[in-house]
Write an enzyme that holds these catalytic residues in place. Structure first.
Site, mmCIF file in Angstrom:
data_model
loop_
_atom_site.group_PDB
_atom_site.id
_atom_site.type_symbol
_atom_site.label_atom_id
_atom_site.label_comp_id
_atom_site.label_asym_id
_atom_site.label_seq_id
_atom_site.Cartn_x
_atom_site.Cartn_y
_atom_site.Cartn_z
ATOM 1 N N ARG A 22 44.497 54.252 37.439
ATOM 2 C CA ARG A 22 44.764 52.937 37.672
ATOM 3 C C ARG A 22 46.090 52.495 36.896
ATOM 4 O O ARG A 22 46.168 52.635 36.080
ATOM 5 C CB ARG A 22 43.652 52.223 36.863
ATOM 6 C CG ARG A 22 42.184 52.783 37.720
ATOM 7 C CD ARG A 22 40.998 52.052 36.954
ATOM 8 N NE ARG A 22 39.727 52.527 37.578
ATOM 9 C CZ ARG A 22 38.754 52.374 37.036
ATOM 10 N NH1 ARG A 22 38.547 51.765 36.101
ATOM 11 N NH2 ARG A 22 37.680 52.899 37.938
ATOM 12 N N SER A 113 38.087 49.109 40.142
ATOM 13 C CA SER A 113 36.949 48.733 39.558
ATOM 14 C C SER A 113 36.943 47.240 39.315
ATOM 15 O O SER A 113 37.215 46.469 40.026
ATOM 16 C CB SER A 113 36.230 49.685 38.419
ATOM 17 O OG SER A 113 35.203 49.297 37.887
ATOM 18 N N HIS A 114 36.473 47.031 38.057
ATOM 19 C CA HIS A 114 36.316 45.438 37.603
ATOM 20 C C HIS A 114 37.891 45.051 37.042
ATOM 21 O O HIS A 114 37.717 43.728 36.858
ATOM 22 C CB HIS A 114 35.508 45.566 36.380
ATOM 23 C CG HIS A 114 35.861 46.599 35.399
ATOM 24 N ND1 HIS A 114 35.647 47.830 35.613
ATOM 25 C CD2 HIS A 114 36.465 46.439 34.188
ATOM 26 C CE1 HIS A 114 36.123 48.694 34.634
ATOM 27 N NE2 HIS A 114 36.807 47.652 33.585
ATOM 28 N N LYS A 126 41.138 57.255 43.571
ATOM 29 C CA LYS A 126 40.466 58.494 42.870
ATOM 30 C C LYS A 126 40.144 59.364 44.047
ATOM 31 O O LYS A 126 39.984 58.762 45.006
ATOM 32 C CB LYS A 126 39.446 58.285 41.930
ATOM 33 C CG LYS A 126 38.461 57.457 42.501
ATOM 34 C CD LYS A 126 37.127 57.523 41.682
ATOM 35 C CE LYS A 126 35.915 56.773 42.161
ATOM 36 N NZ LYS A 126 34.882 56.893 41.141
ATOM 37 N N ASP A 278 30.189 44.767 40.330
ATOM 38 C CA ASP A 278 31.616 44.528 40.110
ATOM 39 C C ASP A 278 32.519 44.778 41.393
ATOM 40 O O ASP A 278 32.255 44.711 42.172
ATOM 41 C CB ASP A 278 32.124 45.753 38.869
ATOM 42 C CG ASP A 278 31.983 47.194 39.522
ATOM 43 O OD1 ASP A 278 31.283 47.257 40.274
ATOM 44 O OD2 ASP A 278 32.797 47.945 39.024
ATOM 45 N N ASP A 280 34.038 47.167 42.674
ATOM 46 C CA ASP A 280 34.007 48.259 43.753
ATOM 47 C C ASP A 280 32.433 48.572 44.042
ATOM 48 O O ASP A 280 32.107 49.610 44.670
ATOM 49 C CB ASP A 280 34.521 49.494 43.366
ATOM 50 C CG ASP A 280 34.244 50.122 41.992
ATOM 51 O OD1 ASP A 280 33.963 49.534 41.270
ATOM 52 O OD2 ASP A 280 34.291 51.289 41.779
ATOM 53 N N ASP A 282 29.888 49.671 41.762
ATOM 54 C CA ASP A 282 29.173 50.605 41.135
ATOM 55 C C ASP A 282 28.635 50.125 39.955
ATOM 56 O O ASP A 282 27.663 50.829 39.466
ATOM 57 C CB ASP A 282 30.105 51.802 41.094
ATOM 58 C CG ASP A 282 31.487 51.715 40.240
ATOM 59 O OD1 ASP A 282 31.386 50.570 39.786
ATOM 60 O OD2 ASP A 282 31.975 52.594 40.036
ATOM 61 N N ARG A 283 28.746 48.902 39.349
ATOM 62 C CA ARG A 283 28.342 48.715 38.151
ATOM 63 C C ARG A 283 27.247 47.587 38.543
ATOM 64 O O ARG A 283 27.337 46.921 39.574
ATOM 65 C CB ARG A 283 29.332 47.958 37.349
ATOM 66 C CG ARG A 283 30.555 48.776 36.774
ATOM 67 C CD ARG A 283 31.401 48.298 35.890
ATOM 68 N NE ARG A 283 32.265 49.153 35.160
ATOM 69 C CZ ARG A 283 32.818 49.136 33.947
ATOM 70 N NH1 ARG A 283 32.644 48.132 33.333
ATOM 71 N NH2 ARG A 283 33.725 50.027 33.804
ATOM 72 N N THR A 345 31.872 59.899 28.293
ATOM 73 C CA THR A 345 31.967 58.809 29.001
ATOM 74 C C THR A 345 32.690 59.246 30.451
ATOM 75 O O THR A 345 33.833 59.847 30.279
ATOM 76 C CB THR A 345 32.979 57.755 28.526
ATOM 77 O OG1 THR A 345 32.151 57.083 27.316
ATOM 78 C CG2 THR A 345 33.189 56.538 29.128
ATOM 79 N N GLU A 364 25.060 54.350 31.855
ATOM 80 C CA GLU A 364 26.101 54.521 30.867
ATOM 81 C C GLU A 364 26.246 53.064 30.342
ATOM 82 O O GLU A 364 25.803 52.152 31.265
ATOM 83 C CB GLU A 364 27.534 54.687 31.354
ATOM 84 C CG GLU A 364 27.858 55.886 31.797
ATOM 85 C CD GLU A 364 29.217 56.104 32.135
ATOM 86 O OE1 GLU A 364 29.937 56.552 31.322
ATOM 87 O OE2 GLU A 364 29.649 55.687 33.476
ATOM 88 N N LYS A 377 27.731 55.808 40.241
ATOM 89 C CA LYS A 377 26.716 54.957 39.806
ATOM 90 C C LYS A 377 26.685 53.777 40.781
ATOM 91 O O LYS A 377 27.658 53.683 41.670
ATOM 92 C CB LYS A 377 27.204 54.220 38.685
ATOM 93 C CG LYS A 377 28.476 53.599 38.322
ATOM 94 C CD LYS A 377 28.970 53.271 36.942
ATOM 95 C CE LYS A 377 30.097 52.532 37.006
ATOM 96 N NZ LYS A 377 31.199 53.568 36.557
HETATM 97 C C1 G16 Z 1 34.448 53.905 34.822
HETATM 98 C C2 G16 Z 1 33.700 55.141 34.608
HETATM 99 C C3 G16 Z 1 32.644 54.964 33.905
HETATM 100 C C4 G16 Z 1 33.138 54.485 32.321
HETATM 101 C C5 G16 Z 1 33.820 53.380 32.647
HETATM 102 C C6 G16 Z 1 34.490 52.864 31.204
HETATM 103 O O1 G16 Z 1 34.019 53.086 35.404
HETATM 104 O O2 G16 Z 1 33.259 55.619 35.940
HETATM 105 O O3 G16 Z 1 32.005 56.386 33.766
HETATM 106 O O4 G16 Z 1 31.914 54.393 31.618
HETATM 107 O O5 G16 Z 1 34.857 53.545 33.371
HETATM 108 O O6 G16 Z 1 35.401 53.840 30.653
HETATM 109 P P1 G16 Z 1 36.559 53.348 29.889
HETATM 110 O O7 G16 Z 1 35.462 52.990 28.479
HETATM 111 O O8 G16 Z 1 37.104 54.547 29.553
HETATM 112 O O9 G16 Z 1 37.201 52.145 30.001
HETATM 113 P P2 G16 Z 1 34.498 51.822 36.425
HETATM 114 O O10 G16 Z 1 33.566 51.277 37.024
HETATM 115 O O11 G16 Z 1 35.537 51.296 35.821
HETATM 116 O O12 G16 Z 1 34.830 52.991 37.586
#
Ligand code: G16
Length: 544
Positions: A22, A113-114, A126, A278, A280, A282-283, A345, A364, A377
């Site tokens: 990212r 993601s977010h 990814k 979010d 993408d 998944d959240r 994580t 998570e 997720k």
């Molecule tokens: C990603 C991962 C998750 C993780 C999150 C936060 O989520 O897939 O498993 O919990 O990042 O990670 P960090 O605390 O290292 O920022 P996402 O939704 O951003 O793809």
């Protein structure tokens, strides 16, 4: 179409983080930057001749350009078929679903993601493997190693696929199938849940729901499934049109960034259920009228009520949660007599447990919940799971969670994020705190005795791989915990995450305000780690 081999030199910053690479869009726009990472990924996969690749993303700025580049490189590298979401769109869970359904070799998902999007926002990429899940560390490390020695990449002479046209096209000998991004995912949801019961709930006059897609990818999925298929009232889905800059918002479904939804859910006449997803998809965040369900509690409640949902009626094999997630799900696993797992994580750590059928539900604290139906997720899946529970139990969200606390006790839980702090300050804070850990054991902090203090290391019970340095933990004899780690998904400076948890089973103390209930531990953490004194921050950027 001729395959060209283009000379390039390595970029030193292509190490995948918690979930892929990212960076700012402007970083990805550097000449050869995206191509280097894609070739490094392909080179880590062994022989890709004749294999099938899924490609799609969350629709943010640069998505379509990246899809075209990846397709040209996939053709040049020998993939025989690419399956691509229309207009280059696939939510992360839908991509996982499509990889599994069509037995693809893997997939490339484009998302940060977010994180905010747009020309000055973030972009991400990814690789997911054939089980539909994020590449495990062995592959992400190989990708990074390749990126450090890369000298050329392969691409066919520039050709453009019509991403908006559903159907089959050809690209330099590779077949490209453009598919509807929603259909396969919607079919899977219909297999898992009791759509009749959910539909009856959603069409009941007294039930109101609001789903905030935050101008990101879940809009079309939520509209199709909730409104078109299940009959939710028009207007249930808000901010439902995906925009390349997410409407200049921050599509992170939490109490700070999903403000429009949170304001409505904490107003008079709040809907019965509020949910958000979010960038993408998944959240997820789940809210009742004037009530916030922490993601950790959400996983625990889902596990305890899994028998309400057709796909999980026959029971769960285990529950897995990331280390900083509260221990509430463990209590449910104990009662059910099933395995519980604590992983680092990152969703990639659940893949082996799901494949080995040692966990059915995973979650998570970072607003992620999922199951063995895919290997990511899944935001909308979690919302449907809650709808299914509500349809069966015929109670409100707060009643269901309140009864859960009465039965299991409550794990008070909060996460404090300090975003964009200078990396050197954040790293030094962690180094200094880690050095103090051994001396804390047996000491009193915030009126509690420290039982253990360490840097979390995980041994995968399936393949015995070891992942170290996964976060600093201070565990108390009464089960309370303080955890600190640096985010692996931010793109600006460092984000310090502080996670605080304590357990309460006195039924007269189950409904305190979270920050007050945890205040002593919060203050002790600041003092111990020197957060305010080192960063100058007197309060976190985000509290959840
Ligand atoms: C990603 C991962 C998750 C993780 C999150 C936060 O989520 O897939 O498993 O919990 O990042 O990670 P960090 O605390 O290292 O920022 P996402 O939704 O951003 O793809």
């Amino acid at each position: 179409m001729a395959v060209r081999t283009i000379a390039t030199i390595p970029f030193n910053d292509q190490k995948p983080g918690t979930s892929g690479l990212r960076k700012k869009v402007t970083v990805f726009q550097q000449t050869h930057y995206l191509e280097n990472f894609v070739q490094s990924t392909f080179d880590s996969l062994g022989d890709v001749q004749g294999k099938v690749l899924v490609v799609g993303g969350d629709g943010r700025f640069y998505n379509e350009h990246a899809v075209q580049v990846i397709l040209n490189m996939a053709a040049a590298n020998g993939f025989s078929r690419a399956i691509v979401g229309q207009n280059g769109l696939l939510s992360t869970p839908a991509a996982s679903c499509v990889i599994r359904k069509y037995h693809a070799f893997g997939g490339i998902i484009l998302s940060a993601s977010h994180n905010p999007a747009g020309p000055n926002g973030d972009f991400g990429i990814k690789y997911n493997i054939s089980n539909g899940g994020p590449a495990p560390e062995g592959i992400t490390e190989a990708i990074f190693a390749n990126s450090q020695t890369i000298s050329n990449y392969k691409i066919i002479d520039e050709a453009t696929i019509s991403l908006d046209v559903i159907g089959t096209q050809s690209l330099g000998g590779m077949t490209v199938d453009i598919i509807d991004p929603v259909d396969d995912y919607a079919d899977l949801m219909a297999e898992l849940f009791d759509f009749d019961a959910i539909s009856a709930l959603l069409t009941d006059e007294s039930f109101q729901m609001r789903f905030d897609a935050m101008h990101a990818i879940t809009g079309p999925y939520a509209k199709e499934i909730l409104e078109n298929k299940l009959g939710a009232k028009a207007g249930t889905v808000i901010n439902g049109t995906p925009l390349t800059d997410f409407g200049n918002g921050h599509p992170d479904p939490n109490l700070t960034y999903a403000k429009e939804l949170v304001d409505e859910m904490f107003s008079d006449n709040a809907p019965t259920l509020g949910a958000a997803s979010d960038g993408d998809g998944d959240r997820n965040m789940i809210l009742g009228a004037n009530f916030f369900v922490t993601p950790s509690d959400s996983l625990a409640v889902m596990a305890a009520n899994a028998q309400s949902v057709p796909a999980y009626k026959s029971g769960l094999t285990g529950i897995a949660r990331s280390m900083p997630t509260s221990q509430a799900p463990d209590r449910v696993a104990e009662k059910l007599g099933i395995e519980s797992h604590e992983t680092p994580t990152g969703w990639k750590f659940f893949g082996n447990l799901l494949d080995a059928d040692r966990a059915t539900l995973c979650g998570e604290e970072s607003f992620g919940t999922g199951s063995n139906h895919i290997r990511e997720k899944d935001g909308l899946w979690a919302v449907l799971f809650w709808l299914n529970i509500l349809a069966v139990r015929k109670q409100t969200v707060s009643e269901i969670v309140g009864q859960h606390w009465l039965e299991y006790g409550r794990n008070y839980y909060t996460r404090h994020d300090y975003e964009s702090i200078p990396s050197d300050i954040a790293k030094q804070l962690m180094v200094d705190l880690e050095a103090k850990l051994p001396s804390l054991i047996g000491r009193d902090l915030a009126g509690k005795t420290v039982g253990y203090a360490d840097n979390f290391s995980y041994t995968d019970p399936v393949d015995n791989s070891i992942s170290s340095n996964q976060g600093l933990r201070i565990g108390f004899e009464d089960g309370s915990r303080i955890i600190l780690r640096l985010s692996g998904t931010g793109t600006e400076g460092a984000t310090l995450r502080v996670y605080i948890e304590s357990y309460e089973d006195d039924e007269n103390k189950l409904h305190q305000e979270t920050q007050s209930a945890l205040q002593a531990l919060i203050s002790a953490t600041d003092e111990l780690a020197g957060i305010t004194s080192r960063t100058g921050r007197t309060e976190p950027t985000v509290i959840t």
